[in-house]
Design a protein around this motif. Structure first.
Motif, PDB file in Angstrom:
ATOM      1  N   VAL A  47       1.999  72.154  15.610  1.00 53.33           N
ATOM      2  CA  VAL A  47       3.327  72.154  16.222  1.00 53.33           C
ATOM      3  C   VAL A  47       3.375  71.247  17.434  1.00 53.33           C
ATOM      4  N   VAL A  48       2.223  70.963  18.063  1.00 51.93           N
ATOM      5  CA  VAL A  48       2.214  70.126  19.253  1.00 51.93           C
ATOM      6  C   VAL A  48       2.672  68.718  18.919  1.00 51.93           C
ATOM      7  N   GLU A  49       2.343  68.267  17.706  1.00 44.83           N
ATOM      8  CA  GLU A  49       2.785  66.942  17.289  1.00 44.83           C
ATOM      9  C   GLU A  49       4.301  66.932  17.121  1.00 44.83           C
ATOM     10  N   SER A  50       4.849  65.781  17.173  1.00 43.70           N
ATOM     11  CA  SER A  50       6.294  65.662  16.979  1.00 43.70           C
ATOM     12  C   SER A  50       6.655  65.984  15.553  1.00 43.70           C
ATOM     13  N   VAL A  51       7.904  66.395  15.353  1.00 46.02           N
ATOM     14  CA  VAL A  51       8.326  66.812  14.027  1.00 46.02           C
ATOM     15  C   VAL A  51       8.355  65.638  13.071  1.00 46.02           C
ATOM     16  N   SER A  52       8.630  64.458  13.599  1.00 42.75           N
ATOM     17  CA  SER A  52       8.682  63.279  12.734  1.00 42.75           C
ATOM     18  C   SER A  52       7.311  62.852  12.255  1.00 42.75           C
ATOM     19  N   GLN A  53       6.244  63.243  12.942  1.00 45.66           N
ATOM     20  CA  GLN A  53       4.895  62.849  12.577  1.00 45.66           C
ATOM     21  C   GLN A  53       4.147  63.953  11.848  1.00 45.66           C
ATOM     22  N   ASN A  54       4.868  64.884  11.270  1.00 45.63           N
ATOM     23  CA  ASN A  54       4.224  65.984  10.562  1.00 45.63           C
ATOM     24  C   ASN A  54       3.541  65.470   9.314  1.00 45.63           C
ATOM     25  N   THR A  55       2.365  66.014   9.045  1.00 46.37           N
ATOM     26  CA  THR A  55       1.629  65.624   7.845  1.00 46.37           C
ATOM     27  C   THR A  55       2.001  66.546   6.704  1.00 46.37           C
ATOM     28  N   THR A  56       1.868  66.072   5.527  1.00 47.47           N
ATOM     29  CA  THR A  56       2.227  66.841   4.324  1.00 47.47           C
ATOM     30  C   THR A  56       1.021  66.978   3.407  1.00 47.47           C
ATOM     31  N   ASP A  57      -0.117  67.251   4.000  1.00 51.86           N
ATOM     32  CA  ASP A  57      -1.332  67.425   3.207  1.00 51.86           C
ATOM     33  C   ASP A  57      -1.360  68.846   2.662  1.00 51.86           C
ATOM     34  N   LYS A  58      -1.223  69.019   1.378  1.00 47.88           N
ATOM     35  CA  LYS A  58      -1.168  70.346   0.768  1.00 47.88           C
ATOM     36  C   LYS A  58      -2.524  71.023   0.735  1.00 47.88           C
ATOM     37  N   ASP A  59      -3.585  70.226   0.861  1.00 46.16           N
ATOM     38  CA  ASP A  59      -4.930  70.809   0.825  1.00 46.16           C
ATOM     39  C   ASP A  59      -5.325  71.410   2.173  1.00 46.16           C
ATOM     40  N   ALA A  60      -4.485  71.223   3.216  1.00 44.18           N
ATOM     41  CA  ALA A  60      -4.844  71.733   4.545  1.00 44.18           C
ATOM     42  C   ALA A  60      -4.784  73.244   4.602  1.00 44.18           C
ATOM     43  N   VAL A  61      -3.956  73.887   3.799  1.00 43.37           N
ATOM     44  CA  VAL A  61      -3.791  75.340   3.809  1.00 43.37           C
ATOM     45  C   VAL A  61      -4.281  75.893   2.480  1.00 43.37           C
ATOM     46  N   ASP A  62      -5.185  76.843   2.572  1.00 42.38           N
ATOM     47  CA  ASP A  62      -5.693  77.511   1.371  1.00 42.38           C
ATOM     48  C   ASP A  62      -4.749  78.661   1.030  1.00 42.38           C
ATOM     49  N   PRO A  63      -4.077  78.647  -0.103  1.00 43.47           N
ATOM     50  CA  PRO A  63      -3.128  79.733  -0.416  1.00 43.47           C
ATOM     51  C   PRO A  63      -3.801  81.082  -0.617  1.00 43.47           C
ATOM     52  N   GLU A  64      -5.090  81.086  -0.884  1.00 43.46           N
ATOM     53  CA  GLU A  64      -5.798  82.350  -1.084  1.00 43.46           C
ATOM     54  C   GLU A  64      -6.216  82.989   0.240  1.00 43.46           C
ATOM     55  N   ASN A  65      -6.187  82.195   1.324  1.00 43.88           N
ATOM     56  CA  ASN A  65      -6.577  82.708   2.651  1.00 43.88           C
ATOM     57  C   ASN A  65      -5.344  83.279   3.329  1.00 43.88           C
ATOM     58  N   ASP A  66      -5.329  84.588   3.558  1.00 43.02           N
ATOM     59  CA  ASP A  66      -4.154  85.235   4.136  1.00 43.02           C
ATOM     60  C   ASP A  66      -3.864  84.734   5.548  1.00 43.02           C
ATOM     61  N   PHE A  67      -4.901  84.546   6.343  1.00 43.47           N
ATOM     62  CA  PHE A  67      -4.701  84.123   7.731  1.00 43.47           C
ATOM     63  C   PHE A  67      -4.094  82.721   7.800  1.00 43.47           C
ATOM     64  N   GLN A  68      -4.644  81.791   7.025  1.00 47.45           N
ATOM     65  CA  GLN A  68      -4.106  80.428   7.027  1.00 47.45           C
ATOM     66  C   GLN A  68      -2.677  80.401   6.493  1.00 47.45           C
ATOM     67  N   ARG A  69      -2.407  81.190   5.499  1.00 49.34           N
ATOM     68  CA  ARG A  69      -1.054  81.204   4.928  1.00 49.34           C
ATOM     69  C   ARG A  69      -0.037  81.733   5.945  1.00 49.34           C
ATOM     70  N   GLU A  70      -0.359  82.825   6.637  1.00 51.89           N
ATOM     71  CA  GLU A  70       0.558  83.373   7.618  1.00 51.89           C
ATOM     72  C   GLU A  70       0.719  82.432   8.812  1.00 51.89           C
ATOM     73  N   MET A  71      -0.361  81.770   9.194  1.00 48.96           N
ATOM     74  CA  MET A  71      -0.268  80.812  10.296  1.00 48.96           C
ATOM     75  C   MET A  71       0.595  79.619   9.915  1.00 48.96           C
ATOM     76  N   SER A  72       0.530  79.202   8.656  1.00 51.10           N
ATOM     77  CA  SER A  72       1.388  78.096   8.211  1.00 51.10           C
ATOM     78  C   SER A  72       2.854  78.503   8.253  1.00 51.10           C
ATOM     79  N   PHE A  73       3.158  79.754   7.887  1.00 46.89           N
ATOM     80  CA  PHE A  73       4.538  80.231   7.987  1.00 46.89           C
ATOM     81  C   PHE A  73       5.001  80.241   9.445  1.00 46.89           C
TER      82      PHE A  73
END
Length: 305
Positions: A83-109
């Motif tokens: 979130v510290v980065e600007s909204v225009s420079q957001n990355t869209t790497d789908k591999d950054a969040v593991d959908p099976e990891n509950d903590f990473q998924r909730e943090m992404s939300f």
């Protein structure tokens, strides 16, 4: 027309969904009168469900309303990793969040919602839309005061129950600690008593010539009686001293004839002759009784006859 054997084979190959619909199809065919005596049934092609993309788009265009963004307040962003980065420079790497990891998924939300808020706030400020509640804002409560009072009482009762349970736990812990200390003291006393008895037995048998255990015992008793001795050495209290000064002190009445340490050690007035009846004018022994005994008197009487 096809035999039921082929029909059953087709149903078994098609899967569980076709097999579950076979009974309903047979019932529909029987209701229509398509079934005739025999082992044959008419097969009809199933209607396919079309994916009408154009029709869906047309329906969407019909009920869509061309409203301003203030009325819609919708924010669409890609995947946010920081979130510290600007909204225009957001990355869209789908591999950054593991959908099976509950903590990473909730943090992404959480980061996604936070980035949307950071993007929407400047737009609202440009449109001069207030984003903070005023100090004198008044809103009607969804729940009545009576219900909130009940909830408050329930929370208070829960808190009191928790405090009581904590106090009970502390009391149990203190009792356990007190019992533990008491057991340790009793064990120490038993050990000291056993050691003293062993030392006494050794001294009686001649295996040891030390009497240190007696000194330890007397010292322990002296420590216990030290407080009482200090209290007795202080003398009379202020009230007693005032009465003695006012009314006088007539001297000691009780125990006036008792010996003291000084009188016991003073032997200057001791006279052995007086003590043992050997003084002048006094015989060493008292005069004896000159009357003869009974037998002697009887013999004297018999001789006189």
């Amino acid at each position: 027309m096809a035999p039921l054997g082929e029909l059953s084979e087709g149903f078994s190959d098609s899967g569980s969904e076709d097999s579950s619909l076979s009974d309903s199809e047979l019932q529909e065919a029987f209701a229509k009168g398509a079934l005739k005596p025999g082992l044959n049934v008419v097969l009809e092609a199933r209607p396919k469900k079309p994916n009408d993309v154009e029709g869906l788009k047309q329906c969407l265009a019909e009920f869509r309303q061309q409203l301003a963004w203030v009325e819609r307040l919708d924010v669409t962003l890609g995947q946010v990793t920081n979130v510290v980065e600007s909204v225009s420079q957001n990355t869209t790497d789908k591999d950054a969040v593991d959908p099976e990891n509950d903590f990473q998924r909730e943090m992404s939300f959480y980061r996604q919602a936070q980035a949307a808020v950071l993007e929407a706030l400047p737009r609202l400020q440009k449109l001069k839309v207030p984003t903070r509640r005023p100090d004198d804002y008044f809103a009607e409560m969804a729940k009545s005061d009576q219900q909130m009072q009940k909830i408050r009482q329930k929370l208070k009762s829960k808190q009191e129950a928790m405090e009581k349970s904590e106090k009970a736990k502390q009391l149990r812990a203190m009792r356990k600690y007190g019992k533990k200390v008491q057991i340790e003291i009793l064990q120490r006393r038993q050990k000291e008593k056993k050691n003293m008895l062993n030392a006494v037995k050794k001294y009686q048998k001649g295996l040891s010539d030390k009497l240190d255990f007696l000194d330890e015992e007397t010292s322990s008793k002296g420590n216990k009686k030290g407080g009482a001795n200090q209290r007795t050495k202080k003398g009379p209290n202020a009230k007693r001293r005032y009465k003695n000064q006012k009314f006088g002190f007539g001297g000691k009445k009780k125990g006036s004839k008792w010996n003291t340490k000084d009188s016991f050690n003073d032997v200057s007035s001791f006279k052995s002759k007086v003590a043992h009846n050997k003084g002048p004018g006094k015989g060493g022994k008292k005069a004896l009784n000159k009357r003869p005994g009974k037998r002697a008197r009887q013999k004297m009487k018999s001789r006189a006859r």
